[in-house]
Motif scaffolding. Structure first.
Motif, PDB file in Angstrom:
ATOM      1  N   GLU A  77      10.457 -13.209  34.896  1.00  0.00           N
ATOM      2  CA  GLU A  77       9.166 -13.626  34.363  1.00  0.00           C
ATOM      3  C   GLU A  77       8.406 -12.472  33.719  1.00  0.00           C
ATOM      4  O   GLU A  77       7.640 -12.664  32.784  1.00  0.00           O
ATOM      5  CB  GLU A  77       8.325 -14.221  35.496  1.00  0.00           C
ATOM      6  CG  GLU A  77       7.060 -14.880  35.028  1.00  0.00           C
ATOM      7  CD  GLU A  77       6.332 -15.613  36.136  1.00  0.00           C
ATOM      8  OE1 GLU A  77       5.195 -16.036  35.886  1.00  0.00           O
ATOM      9  OE2 GLU A  77       6.874 -15.752  37.241  1.00  0.00           O
ATOM     10  N   TYR A  78       8.605 -11.242  34.223  1.00  0.00           N
ATOM     11  CA  TYR A  78       7.785 -10.116  33.787  1.00  0.00           C
ATOM     12  C   TYR A  78       8.573  -9.008  33.103  1.00  0.00           C
ATOM     13  O   TYR A  78       8.084  -7.900  32.976  1.00  0.00           O
ATOM     14  CB  TYR A  78       7.031  -9.523  34.985  1.00  0.00           C
ATOM     15  CG  TYR A  78       6.210 -10.542  35.723  1.00  0.00           C
ATOM     16  CD1 TYR A  78       5.093 -11.117  35.132  1.00  0.00           C
ATOM     17  CD2 TYR A  78       6.565 -10.942  37.003  1.00  0.00           C
ATOM     18  CE1 TYR A  78       4.339 -12.069  35.798  1.00  0.00           C
ATOM     19  CE2 TYR A  78       5.815 -11.886  37.679  1.00  0.00           C
ATOM     20  CZ  TYR A  78       4.708 -12.453  37.074  1.00  0.00           C
ATOM     21  OH  TYR A  78       3.970 -13.392  37.743  1.00  0.00           O
ATOM     22  N   ALA A  79       9.780  -9.265  32.673  1.00  0.00           N
ATOM     23  CA  ALA A  79      10.640  -8.209  32.135  1.00  0.00           C
ATOM     24  C   ALA A  79      10.595  -8.081  30.618  1.00  0.00           C
ATOM     25  O   ALA A  79      11.352  -7.301  30.053  1.00  0.00           O
ATOM     26  CB  ALA A  79      12.080  -8.428  32.595  1.00  0.00           C
ATOM     27  N   ASP A  80       9.693  -8.809  29.960  1.00  0.00           N
ATOM     28  CA  ASP A  80       9.647  -8.769  28.496  1.00  0.00           C
ATOM     29  C   ASP A  80       9.505  -7.360  27.947  1.00  0.00           C
ATOM     30  O   ASP A  80      10.156  -6.988  26.974  1.00  0.00           O
ATOM     31  CB  ASP A  80       8.508  -9.643  27.958  1.00  0.00           C
ATOM     32  CG  ASP A  80       8.766 -11.125  28.166  1.00  0.00           C
ATOM     33  OD1 ASP A  80       9.897 -11.483  28.546  1.00  0.00           O
ATOM     34  OD2 ASP A  80       7.831 -11.913  27.959  1.00  0.00           O
ATOM     35  N   ASP A  81       8.640  -6.561  28.542  1.00  0.00           N
ATOM     36  CA  ASP A  81       8.450  -5.186  28.083  1.00  0.00           C
ATOM     37  C   ASP A  81       9.667  -4.320  28.379  1.00  0.00           C
ATOM     38  O   ASP A  81      10.017  -3.441  27.599  1.00  0.00           O
ATOM     39  CB  ASP A  81       7.217  -4.572  28.756  1.00  0.00           C
ATOM     40  CG  ASP A  81       6.083  -4.349  27.787  1.00  0.00           C
ATOM     41  OD1 ASP A  81       6.047  -5.004  26.741  1.00  0.00           O
ATOM     42  OD2 ASP A  81       5.238  -3.491  28.093  1.00  0.00           O
ATOM     43  N   LEU A  82      10.304  -4.559  29.510  1.00  0.00           N
ATOM     44  CA  LEU A  82      11.485  -3.779  29.885  1.00  0.00           C
ATOM     45  C   LEU A  82      12.642  -4.005  28.922  1.00  0.00           C
ATOM     46  O   LEU A  82      13.395  -3.084  28.621  1.00  0.00           O
ATOM     47  CB  LEU A  82      11.941  -4.138  31.307  1.00  0.00           C
ATOM     48  CG  LEU A  82      11.093  -3.612  32.446  1.00  0.00           C
ATOM     49  CD1 LEU A  82      11.512  -4.261  33.759  1.00  0.00           C
ATOM     50  CD2 LEU A  82      11.200  -2.098  32.545  1.00  0.00           C
ATOM     51  N   VAL A  83      12.783  -5.236  28.439  1.00  0.00           N
ATOM     52  CA  VAL A  83      13.898  -5.581  27.554  1.00  0.00           C
ATOM     53  C   VAL A  83      13.893  -4.725  26.297  1.00  0.00           C
ATOM     54  O   VAL A  83      14.940  -4.413  25.737  1.00  0.00           O
ATOM     55  CB  VAL A  83      13.854  -7.084  27.188  1.00  0.00           C
ATOM     56  CG1 VAL A  83      14.883  -7.442  26.134  1.00  0.00           C
ATOM     57  CG2 VAL A  83      14.055  -7.936  28.424  1.00  0.00           C
ATOM     58  N   LYS A  84      12.723  -4.297  25.870  1.00  0.00           N
ATOM     59  CA  LYS A  84      12.607  -3.490  24.654  1.00  0.00           C
ATOM     60  C   LYS A  84      13.240  -2.113  24.815  1.00  0.00           C
ATOM     61  O   LYS A  84      13.465  -1.416  23.846  1.00  0.00           O
ATOM     62  CB  LYS A  84      11.136  -3.335  24.276  1.00  0.00           C
ATOM     63  CG  LYS A  84      10.447  -4.639  23.977  1.00  0.00           C
ATOM     64  CD  LYS A  84       8.957  -4.446  23.805  1.00  0.00           C
ATOM     65  CE  LYS A  84       8.260  -5.773  23.691  1.00  0.00           C
ATOM     66  NZ  LYS A  84       6.802  -5.640  23.728  1.00  0.00           N
ATOM     67  N   GLY A  85      13.524  -1.733  26.063  1.00  0.00           N
ATOM     68  CA  GLY A  85      14.028  -0.384  26.304  1.00  0.00           C
ATOM     69  C   GLY A  85      12.866   0.582  26.272  1.00  0.00           C
ATOM     70  O   GLY A  85      11.817   0.300  25.713  1.00  0.00           O
ATOM     71  N   THR A  86      13.045   1.704  26.906  1.00  0.00           N
ATOM     72  CA  THR A  86      11.932   2.639  26.997  1.00  0.00           C
ATOM     73  C   THR A  86      12.450   4.013  27.375  1.00  0.00           C
ATOM     74  O   THR A  86      13.649   4.226  27.515  1.00  0.00           O
ATOM     75  CB  THR A  86      10.893   2.118  28.030  1.00  0.00           C
ATOM     76  OG1 THR A  86       9.733   2.916  27.938  1.00  0.00           O
ATOM     77  CG2 THR A  86      11.449   2.103  29.429  1.00  0.00           C
ATOM     78  N   THR A  87      11.532   4.921  27.563  1.00  0.00           N
ATOM     79  CA  THR A  87      11.857   6.277  27.984  1.00  0.00           C
ATOM     80  C   THR A  87      10.981   6.626  29.171  1.00  0.00           C
ATOM     81  O   THR A  87       9.790   6.324  29.176  1.00  0.00           O
ATOM     82  CB  THR A  87      11.587   7.271  26.828  1.00  0.00           C
ATOM     83  OG1 THR A  87      12.351   6.855  25.694  1.00  0.00           O
ATOM     84  CG2 THR A  87      11.980   8.674  27.211  1.00  0.00           C
ATOM     85  N   GLN A  88      11.575   7.262  30.177  1.00  0.00           N
ATOM     86  CA  GLN A  88      10.799   7.706  31.325  1.00  0.00           C
ATOM     87  C   GLN A  88       9.917   8.880  30.920  1.00  0.00           C
ATOM     88  O   GLN A  88      10.170   9.540  29.911  1.00  0.00           O
ATOM     89  CB  GLN A  88      11.721   8.137  32.456  1.00  0.00           C
ATOM     90  CG  GLN A  88      12.463   6.985  33.094  1.00  0.00           C
ATOM     91  CD  GLN A  88      13.307   7.479  34.244  1.00  0.00           C
ATOM     92  OE1 GLN A  88      14.394   7.987  34.024  1.00  0.00           O
ATOM     93  NE2 GLN A  88      12.800   7.327  35.461  1.00  0.00           N
TER      94      GLN A  88
END
Length: 191
Positions: A77-88
């Motif tokens: 439900e809340y992973a939309d932002d994660l799917v875009k990929g990111t950097t720590q």
């Protein structure tokens, strides 16, 4: 990434959970009273991404990956932002991919799992497959943070909180920095 001081927290005996709540930042629209369901959903997704990246920053694998591989398993439900990929915050890239719960690549191609809605059978099979492999698990769903899930998110309109299952930490093969416990202990000691 710095994790904000928790708004509440408690440390319990081994086998129980650590609850750390982090504030959910609302945008100007929400403060103005014009928040819509989609705006709140977007804000929750962004807050969950911040919390997940914070959790990952406190984790250490036996062999640190140059690029962290986060696998999304099950409907989320809340992973939309994660799917875009990111950097720590450390600069390490986080590659995100979706896999089915029964995909054998989870064991060899995932450093961390973000779990959505899974049946009890799927969860049992998944955790059985990763036993003995250094894989960190973060559950999104309202899960009782049972053995298998290391971190369990609690998402509301006001905050994103998480519990840590200390037994699962010990079994995961991934070390969690003591700062996570110290944050909670410090907050619990305050009046």
């Amino acid at each position: 990434m710095k994790v904000a001081a928790p708004t509440s927290g408690r440390v319990t005996n081994r086998g129980r959970s650590l609850l750390v709540a982090l504030p959910l930042m609302f945008g100007a629209l929400a403060h103005a009273g014009t928040d819509s369901a989609s705006t709140l959903a977007e804000q929750r997704a962004k807050a969950v991404t911040e919390v997940v990246l914070g959790i990952l920053s406190y984790a250490r694998w036996p062999v640190e990956p140059e690029q962290l591989r986060l696998c999304l398993v099950g409907p989320t439900e809340y992973a939309d932002d994660l799917v875009k990929g990111t950097t720590q915050a450390s600069g390490r890239p986080v590659a995100v991919r979706r896999l089915l719960a029964n995909d054998p690549r989870i064991v060899t191609e995932c450093d961390a799992m973000y779990l959505g809605q899974l049946s009890q059978d799927e969860r049992t099979q998944l955790f059985s497959a990763v036993t003995g492999h250094p894989v960190l698990s973060i559950s999104e769903a309202n899960d009782p943070c049972t053995v298998g899930s290391v971190f369990c998110l609690r998402v509301s309109d006001q905050q994103v909180a998480f519990e840590v299952n200390l037994d699962s930490v010990a079994r995961s093969g991934v070390r969690i920095h003591p700062s996570v416990l110290q944050l909670s202990r410090r907050r619990a000691a305050q009046p």
